[in-house]
Design a protein around this motif. Sequence first.
Motif, PDB file in Angstrom:
ATOM      1  N   SER A  29      -3.564   0.615  -4.582  1.00  0.00           N
ATOM      2  CA  SER A  29      -4.843   0.748  -3.868  1.00  0.00           C
ATOM      3  C   SER A  29      -5.201  -0.555  -3.158  1.00  0.00           C
ATOM      4  O   SER A  29      -4.714  -1.639  -3.498  1.00  0.00           O
ATOM      5  CB  SER A  29      -5.958   1.112  -4.848  1.00  0.00           C
ATOM      6  N   ARG A  81       0.841  -1.209   0.000  1.00  0.00           N
ATOM      7  CA  ARG A  81       0.000   0.000   0.000  1.00  0.00           C
ATOM      8  C   ARG A  81       0.870   1.250   0.000  1.00  0.00           C
ATOM      9  O   ARG A  81       0.560   2.240  -0.686  1.00  0.00           O
ATOM     10  CB  ARG A  81      -0.894  -0.007   1.248  1.00  0.00           C
ATOM     11  N   ASN A 119      -8.022  -2.126  -3.335  1.00  0.00           N
ATOM     12  CA  ASN A 119      -8.702  -3.031  -4.271  1.00  0.00           C
ATOM     13  C   ASN A 119      -7.687  -3.850  -5.069  1.00  0.00           C
ATOM     14  O   ASN A 119      -7.875  -5.052  -5.293  1.00  0.00           O
ATOM     15  CB  ASN A 119      -9.594  -2.238  -5.228  1.00  0.00           C
TER      16      ASN A 119
END
Length: 205
Positions: free
Chosen positions: A98, A93, A100
């Motif tokens: 992201s 991250r 997702n």
Amino acid sequence: MGLSKADTRVYRTLLTRALKISAPLANAIRNVGPVSSRRSGYPSIGHFLARAIIGQQLSASAARSIRSRVTQAASDAKMEVTELSVACAEDVRACGVSMNKIKALQSVRRAERNGTLRETQLEGFEPQERTQILMRIHGVGPWTCDMAQIFYFDEPDIWPEGDVAVQRTFKRLIGRRSPRRTAERFSPYRSFLALTMWRVVDGGD
């Protein structure tokens, strides 16, 4: 990556067919010249899918930058990118990926572990069957499958309808024609037509 005699034959076929469709298209193909889709630099299908997922919906420069950071983080941790996404999601991250996409990377890792991405098996399927299997993985959609078919499995006749750059460039070059039907006239070499469109974009023609 060197070009083969087969690549040159495909180029001549594309150019011959383009001359019957549109002068701008033929000129673009002539300016780009022969192209090749032979596999290069991807140690596994899981590795390829991870790169494609990270780069989805990003500019080429942004995708390269984030992939570079993720690759370095994985190297520092002595893990594959998909492993790192499971073991140290926050590190991924922090590279600009992201949540997702991290979940998609984790799904790819699960597919690697449960045998879904067994390459000897995947290579034995027809493209449509292979796509159906890959799309069972969370975060892997039609565009990612098309990229895998062209750049990893070396399928010669894939037309990536979900790729904005290819479709926009092709439409501009063919004028008032149906892109899908026009592309079908280049079968069984539509992957090479798509590769040419990407080269047109890169060259700014």
